[in-house]
Motif scaffolding. Structure first.
Motif, short mmCIF file in Angstrom:
data_model
loop_
_atom_site.label_atom_id
_atom_site.label_comp_id
_atom_site.label_asym_id
_atom_site.label_seq_id
_atom_site.Cartn_x
_atom_site.Cartn_y
_atom_site.Cartn_z
N PRO A 174 29.27 21.32 52.32
CA PRO A 174 28.73 20.61 53.49
C PRO A 174 27.26 20.27 53.28
O PRO A 174 26.56 20.89 52.47
CB PRO A 174 28.91 21.61 54.63
CG PRO A 174 28.96 22.95 53.96
CD PRO A 174 29.60 22.73 52.62
N VAL A 175 26.79 19.29 54.05
CA VAL A 175 25.42 18.79 53.94
C VAL A 175 24.72 18.94 55.28
O VAL A 175 25.28 18.61 56.33
CB VAL A 175 25.41 17.29 53.53
CG1 VAL A 175 23.98 16.76 53.47
CG2 VAL A 175 26.10 17.12 52.18
N VAL A 176 23.49 19.43 55.24
CA VAL A 176 22.62 19.41 56.41
C VAL A 176 21.51 18.42 56.10
O VAL A 176 20.76 18.60 55.14
CB VAL A 176 22.04 20.80 56.72
CG1 VAL A 176 20.95 20.69 57.78
CG2 VAL A 176 23.14 21.74 57.19
N GLY A 177 21.44 17.37 56.89
CA GLY A 177 20.48 16.32 56.60
C GLY A 177 19.86 15.75 57.84
O GLY A 177 20.30 16.00 58.97
N VAL A 178 18.83 14.95 57.63
CA VAL A 178 18.06 14.37 58.71
C VAL A 178 18.90 13.32 59.44
O VAL A 178 19.66 12.57 58.83
CB VAL A 178 16.75 13.78 58.16
CG1 VAL A 178 17.02 12.63 57.21
CG2 VAL A 178 15.82 13.37 59.27
N ASP A 179 18.77 13.28 60.75
CA ASP A 179 19.54 12.35 61.57
C ASP A 179 18.79 11.03 61.70
O ASP A 179 18.35 10.65 62.79
CB ASP A 179 19.82 12.96 62.94
CG ASP A 179 20.82 12.15 63.75
OD1 ASP A 179 21.43 11.22 63.17
OD2 ASP A 179 20.98 12.43 64.96
N THR A 180 18.66 10.35 60.58
CA THR A 180 18.01 9.04 60.58
C THR A 180 18.50 8.27 59.38
O THR A 180 19.02 8.85 58.43
CB THR A 180 16.47 9.17 60.56
OG1 THR A 180 15.87 7.90 60.83
CG2 THR A 180 15.99 9.65 59.20
#
Length: 368
Positions: free
Chosen positions: A296-302
């Protein structure tokens, strides 16, 4: 007609390692596996010997961005029989593609891989100059992509950006870059862990270019004090500053340097979570590669990551610059690692490069 012959023009190719290089290379390999021809024009580099159908042109080092070369806007004499011209850049070599298309009355397809204005800080010395460079970059993009018959964007967000922020009237079609799912899949990690001396326990990491625009220092800030190992694969101009910052924080960090393509499935499979704070992605290919490996990936919401990361299924998103939220999302993803990983694997087929080239072929055929 048969499979269209394509002349592709790119400012980024081997030995440079990035998402654009791999996209151009994988699309070309898939296209030629279907019996098609895709000739490739790119900036020459001493470290890469051209293969059949590859045509390097004179180039110079771009002084503001390490590893990038600017190719001369020339069309090699051997590139003569194209049905479609595909420009993967609006600059240097891409201008050659525009010239070839216009002089031979051929359709021009142009890919929007990178928002040029986001790299203004590399050539600007103060805020005023940076703002001016951004405006000029947008104006230039508007001019170049306005001359294309079709623009390809790798995500819906990139499509919306080029329509609204750049402001073009040209048709924009979404074609994801795609992932080689035969290569990117869960693999055994014992040898990789031993090679890089990676302890057991939760692992968070990133691989790719270490550019300042990617905000990689946010990974260090978010994991400071967490009981995790943080792995950085890749290299770039921000690496020295990242290493200096890591030494001042309470976090176990390892900088692995450049990883061969063959090592990446093991790298992704070693991670419990892929951390991706970059706000400048037009798709975020490494995030999809990680997902294809069940990570899974945790990334910026943009930007494109707002679409690439399916919140609660393939990872979690957080507001740009919100370090506490970044940390909370990492911790949540670590707790839910098994569920999120299974959801990632269930979506693998949708990520394939073959699926993307199917769409590309439809667009090429429609253009000729």
């Amino acid at each position: 007609m048969g499979t269209p012959t394509v002349a592709a023009f790119t400012d980024t190719y081997l030995p440079t390692v990035n998402g654009v290089t791999y996209t151009v290379k994988s699309w070309r390999e898939s296209w030629e596996s279907r019996g098609g021809t895709m000739e490739l024009v790119y900036p020459e580099a001493d470290e890469h010997d051209p293969g059949p159908g590859e045509y390097p042109v004179r180039s110079v080092r771009f002084p503001f961005y390490e590893g990038f070369r600017v190719g001369a806007p020339q069309v090699p004499d051997a590139v003569t029989d194209a049905d479609v011209v595909h420009a993967h850049t609006p600059f240097g070599v891409g201008l050659s593609g525009l010239r070839l298309a216009r002089s031979n009355d051929l359709p021009l397809v142009a890919s929007y891989h990178t928002p040029t204005s986001e790299y203004a800080e590399y050539v600007a010395f103060n805020g005023t100059i940076e703002r001016t460079v951004r405006r000029c970059a947008r104006s230039y993009e508007r001019w170049f992509f306005g001359h294309a018959d079709l623009v390809i964007a790798p995500s819906e967000r990139a499509r919306d950006h080029i329509r609204e922020a750049v402001g073009i009237d040209t048709e924009v079609a979404v074609v994801p870059n795609g992932v080689d799912i035969d290569r990117f899949k869960p693999v055994d990690t014992d040898d990789f862990r031993e090679r890089y001396d990676i302890d057991d326990g939760p692992v968070v990491g990133y691989t790719g270019r270490h550019g300042y625009e990617k905000c990689l220092s946010d990974i260090l800030a978010a994991t400071d004090g967490m009981d995790v190992t943080v792995l950085f694969g890749g290299d770039g101009p921000a690496r020295e500053d990242l290493e200096a910052r890591a030494e001042r924080l309470d976090v176990d960090v390892q900088f692995l340097g450049f990883l061969d393509r063959e090592e990446l499935p093991a790298f992704y499979s070693t991670l419990d979570v892929f951390a991706f704070p970059s706000p400048v992605e037009t798709q975020g290919l490494v995030a999809l590669e990680a997902n294809a490996c069940g990570t899974p990936v945790v990334g910026v919401d943009t930007g494109a990551l707002s679409d690439t990361i399916v919140d609660g299924e393939t990872g979690y998103r957080y507001p740009q610059g919100d370090i506490e939220s970044f940390r909370d999302s990492l911790e949540r993803a670590l707790r839910e690692r098994d569920r999120l990983g299974q959801a990632c694997l269930e979506r693998r087929e949708r990520l394939s490069v073959e699926h993307s080239v199917d769409r590309l072929e439809d667009l090429y055929r429609r253009s000729v």
